[in-house]
Design a protein around this motif. Structure first.
Motif, PDB file in Angstrom:
ATOM      1  N   GLN A 122       0.811  -1.221   0.000  1.00  0.00           N
ATOM      2  CA  GLN A 122       0.000   0.000   0.000  1.00  0.00           C
ATOM      3  C   GLN A 122       0.841   1.266   0.000  1.00  0.00           C
ATOM      4  O   GLN A 122       0.439   2.263  -0.589  1.00  0.00           O
ATOM      5  N   ASP A 123       1.982   1.217   0.651  1.00  0.00           N
ATOM      6  CA  ASP A 123       2.838   2.403   0.709  1.00  0.00           C
ATOM      7  C   ASP A 123       3.877   2.450  -0.410  1.00  0.00           C
ATOM      8  O   ASP A 123       4.459   3.504  -0.653  1.00  0.00           O
ATOM      9  N   GLY A 124       4.104   1.307  -1.079  1.00  0.00           N
ATOM     10  CA  GLY A 124       5.124   1.264  -2.119  1.00  0.00           C
ATOM     11  C   GLY A 124       4.594   0.852  -3.475  1.00  0.00           C
ATOM     12  O   GLY A 124       4.692   1.599  -4.452  1.00  0.00           O
ATOM     13  N   VAL A 125       4.034  -0.344  -3.544  1.00  0.00           N
ATOM     14  CA  VAL A 125       3.608  -0.892  -4.836  1.00  0.00           C
ATOM     15  C   VAL A 125       2.482  -0.078  -5.454  1.00  0.00           C
ATOM     16  O   VAL A 125       2.549   0.278  -6.638  1.00  0.00           O
ATOM     17  N   PHE A 126       1.450   0.204  -4.685  1.00  0.00           N
ATOM     18  CA  PHE A 126       0.296   0.886  -5.269  1.00  0.00           C
ATOM     19  C   PHE A 126       0.642   2.289  -5.754  1.00  0.00           C
ATOM     20  O   PHE A 126       0.318   2.644  -6.887  1.00  0.00           O
ATOM     21  N   PRO A 127       1.339   3.102  -4.944  1.00  0.00           N
ATOM     22  CA  PRO A 127       1.740   4.417  -5.472  1.00  0.00           C
ATOM     23  C   PRO A 127       2.698   4.300  -6.670  1.00  0.00           C
ATOM     24  O   PRO A 127       2.611   5.086  -7.613  1.00  0.00           O
ATOM     25  N   ALA A 128       3.596   3.304  -6.638  1.00  0.00           N
ATOM     26  CA  ALA A 128       4.512   3.117  -7.778  1.00  0.00           C
ATOM     27  C   ALA A 128       3.731   2.745  -9.029  1.00  0.00           C
ATOM     28  O   ALA A 128       4.045   3.214 -10.126  1.00  0.00           O
ATOM     29  N   ALA A 129       2.715   1.916  -8.862  1.00  0.00           N
ATOM     30  CA  ALA A 129       1.882   1.548 -10.015  1.00  0.00           C
ATOM     31  C   ALA A 129       1.172   2.766 -10.574  1.00  0.00           C
ATOM     32  O   ALA A 129       1.117   2.962 -11.793  1.00  0.00           O
ATOM     33  N   LEU A 130       0.638   3.578  -9.689  1.00  0.00           N
ATOM     34  CA  LEU A 130      -0.056   4.791 -10.126  1.00  0.00           C
ATOM     35  C   LEU A 130       0.882   5.681 -10.940  1.00  0.00           C
ATOM     36  O   LEU A 130       0.496   6.228 -11.972  1.00  0.00           O
ATOM     37  N   ALA A 131       2.122   5.783 -10.486  1.00  0.00           N
ATOM     38  CA  ALA A 131       3.087   6.671 -11.144  1.00  0.00           C
ATOM     39  C   ALA A 131       3.690   6.080 -12.414  1.00  0.00           C
ATOM     40  O   ALA A 131       4.092   6.829 -13.305  1.00  0.00           O
ATOM     41  N   ASN A 132       3.747   4.752 -12.524  1.00  0.00           N
ATOM     42  CA  ASN A 132       4.531   4.138 -13.597  1.00  0.00           C
ATOM     43  C   ASN A 132       3.743   3.389 -14.664  1.00  0.00           C
ATOM     44  O   ASN A 132       4.248   3.232 -15.773  1.00  0.00           O
ATOM     45  N   LEU A 133       2.561   2.906 -14.365  1.00  0.00           N
ATOM     46  CA  LEU A 133       1.836   2.102 -15.346  1.00  0.00           C
ATOM     47  C   LEU A 133       1.105   2.974 -16.351  1.00  0.00           C
ATOM     48  O   LEU A 133       0.530   4.014 -15.992  1.00  0.00           O
ATOM     49  N   ASP A 134       1.133   2.538 -17.601  1.00  0.00           N
ATOM     50  CA  ASP A 134       0.400   3.257 -18.646  1.00  0.00           C
ATOM     51  C   ASP A 134      -0.974   2.593 -18.836  1.00  0.00           C
ATOM     52  O   ASP A 134      -1.289   1.588 -18.192  1.00  0.00           O
ATOM     53  N   THR A 135      -1.756   3.144 -19.700  1.00  0.00           N
ATOM     54  CA  THR A 135      -3.121   2.659 -19.920  1.00  0.00           C
ATOM     55  C   THR A 135      -3.138   1.192 -20.327  1.00  0.00           C
ATOM     56  O   THR A 135      -3.946   0.411 -19.812  1.00  0.00           O
ATOM     57  N   GLU A 136      -2.268   0.805 -21.202  1.00  0.00           N
ATOM     58  CA  GLU A 136      -2.211  -0.591 -21.657  1.00  0.00           C
ATOM     59  C   GLU A 136      -1.893  -1.534 -20.493  1.00  0.00           C
ATOM     60  O   GLU A 136      -2.478  -2.620 -20.381  1.00  0.00           O
ATOM     61  N   GLN A 137      -0.977  -1.135 -19.638  1.00  0.00           N
ATOM     62  CA  GLN A 137      -0.627  -1.970 -18.482  1.00  0.00           C
ATOM     63  C   GLN A 137      -1.797  -2.073 -17.500  1.00  0.00           C
ATOM     64  O   GLN A 137      -2.057  -3.141 -16.962  1.00  0.00           O
ATOM     65  N   TRP A 138      -2.504  -0.973 -17.276  1.00  0.00           N
ATOM     66  CA  TRP A 138      -3.683  -1.020 -16.394  1.00  0.00           C
ATOM     67  C   TRP A 138      -4.752  -1.922 -16.982  1.00  0.00           C
ATOM     68  O   TRP A 138      -5.415  -2.668 -16.259  1.00  0.00           O
ATOM     69  N   GLU A 139      -4.920  -1.876 -18.298  1.00  0.00           N
ATOM     70  CA  GLU A 139      -5.893  -2.757 -18.943  1.00  0.00           C
ATOM     71  C   GLU A 139      -5.510  -4.216 -18.755  1.00  0.00           C
ATOM     72  O   GLU A 139      -6.373  -5.071 -18.538  1.00  0.00           O
ATOM     73  N   ALA A 140      -4.215  -4.515 -18.805  1.00  0.00           N
ATOM     74  CA  ALA A 140      -3.749  -5.884 -18.571  1.00  0.00           C
ATOM     75  C   ALA A 140      -4.028  -6.319 -17.128  1.00  0.00           C
ATOM     76  O   ALA A 140      -4.442  -7.452 -16.886  1.00  0.00           O
ATOM     77  N   VAL A 141      -3.811  -5.411 -16.184  1.00  0.00           N
ATOM     78  CA  VAL A 141      -4.107  -5.709 -14.773  1.00  0.00           C
ATOM     79  C   VAL A 141      -5.600  -5.965 -14.610  1.00  0.00           C
ATOM     80  O   VAL A 141      -6.014  -6.925 -13.935  1.00  0.00           O
ATOM     81  N   GLU A 142      -6.407  -5.132 -15.222  1.00  0.00           N
ATOM     82  CA  GLU A 142      -7.867  -5.288 -15.114  1.00  0.00           C
ATOM     83  C   GLU A 142      -8.335  -6.588 -15.759  1.00  0.00           C
ATOM     84  O   GLU A 142      -9.271  -7.223 -15.270  1.00  0.00           O
ATOM     85  N   LYS A 143      -7.673  -7.015 -16.820  1.00  0.00           N
ATOM     86  CA  LYS A 143      -8.000  -8.287 -17.456  1.00  0.00           C
ATOM     87  C   LYS A 143      -7.714  -9.440 -16.486  1.00  0.00           C
ATOM     88  O   LYS A 143      -8.507 -10.382 -16.370  1.00  0.00           O
ATOM     89  N   VAL A 144      -6.586  -9.373 -15.790  1.00  0.00           N
ATOM     90  CA  VAL A 144      -6.258 -10.412 -14.808  1.00  0.00           C
ATOM     91  C   VAL A 144      -7.314 -10.424 -13.706  1.00  0.00           C
ATOM     92  O   VAL A 144      -7.763 -11.493 -13.281  1.00  0.00           O
ATOM     93  N   ARG A 145      -7.741  -9.247 -13.266  1.00  0.00           N
ATOM     94  CA  ARG A 145      -8.787  -9.186 -12.220  1.00  0.00           C
ATOM     95  C   ARG A 145     -10.064  -9.855 -12.716  1.00  0.00           C
ATOM     96  O   ARG A 145     -10.685 -10.620 -11.996  1.00  0.00           O
ATOM     97  N   ALA A 146     -10.449  -9.572 -13.950  1.00  0.00           N
ATOM     98  CA  ALA A 146     -11.665 -10.174 -14.495  1.00  0.00           C
ATOM     99  C   ALA A 146     -11.548 -11.697 -14.549  1.00  0.00           C
ATOM    100  O   ALA A 146     -12.505 -12.410 -14.241  1.00  0.00           O
ATOM    101  N   GLU A 147     -10.360 -12.190 -14.876  1.00  0.00           N
ATOM    102  CA  GLU A 147     -10.139 -13.643 -14.943  1.00  0.00           C
ATOM    103  C   GLU A 147     -10.063 -14.255 -13.549  1.00  0.00           C
ATOM    104  O   GLU A 147     -10.547 -15.369 -13.332  1.00  0.00           O
ATOM    105  N   ALA A 148      -9.465 -13.553 -12.599  1.00  0.00           N
ATOM    106  CA  ALA A 148      -9.272 -14.080 -11.242  1.00  0.00           C
ATOM    107  C   ALA A 148     -10.556 -14.035 -10.424  1.00  0.00           C
ATOM    108  O   ALA A 148     -10.731 -14.818  -9.495  1.00  0.00           O
ATOM    109  N   GLY A 149     -11.417 -13.100 -10.742  1.00  0.00           N
ATOM    110  CA  GLY A 149     -12.620 -12.926  -9.949  1.00  0.00           C
ATOM    111  C   GLY A 149     -12.357 -12.015  -8.766  1.00  0.00           C
ATOM    112  O   GLY A 149     -11.271 -11.476  -8.603  1.00  0.00           O
TER     113      GLY A 149
END
Length: 157
Positions: A122-149
């Motif tokens: 919460q103090d490292g990964v999530f803020p780093a993701a916010l700062a570093n991931l682009d739209t395509e990477q977020w879409e990939a993360v969201e795809k994994v969430r949809a598959e994982a449930g």
């Protein structure tokens, strides 16, 4: 927990944070059960943590972590190692935990590691993701969430 960087405005991070919150609540219940000597209850709660962490960990390890591993390889490897250590002790809640007198204390120690692990994310990964991931990477993360449930039910829209 964390609310200073705005990363919870993203649905994916908000869901991961809500899962962390649920796990932290369950950890407190396990501590209460340990204090009361309720070993079977500890195992029941450990299995509930496992059910929350199943899809949660999949989203992190197959979505978020790969997107951050190039920039933060050592940190991501350490977090994945912690996942394995935590999972191993939680998995014992399905085994002969009642006959292993060391399991309750090992579980409590592991839950302390899990609590620290949550703070790192919460103090490292999530803020780093916010700062570093682009739209395509977020879409990939969201795809994994949809598959994982989802481990937690979502409120009706």
């Amino acid at each position: 927990m964390c609310e200073y960087c705005g990363c919870q405005a993203l649905e994916t991070i908000d869901e991961l944070t809500q899962e962390h919150d649920r796990v932290v609540t369950l950890i407190s219940h396990i501590r209460d059960a340990r204090r009361d000597g309720a070993i079977a209850r500890m195992a029941e709660l450990a299995r509930e943590i496992t059910s929350v962490l199943g899809p949660h960990t999949r989203v992190e390890e197959h979505g978020l972590f790969p997107a951050l591993a190039g920039e933060f390889p050592e940190q991501i490897a350490a977090l994945e190692d912690e996942h394995r250590r935590i999972e191993a002790v939680l998995a014992e809640a399905d085994g002969p935990f009642l006959t292993d007198p060391t399991w309750p204390d090992r579980l409590i120690e592991t839950l302390a590691l899990l609590r620290e692990h949550i703070l790192k994310e919460q103090d490292g990964v999530f803020p780093a993701a916010l700062a570093n991931l682009d739209t395509e990477q977020w879409e990939a993360v969201e795809k994994v969430r949809a598959e994982a449930g989802r481990a937690l039910s979502r409120p009706a829209a």
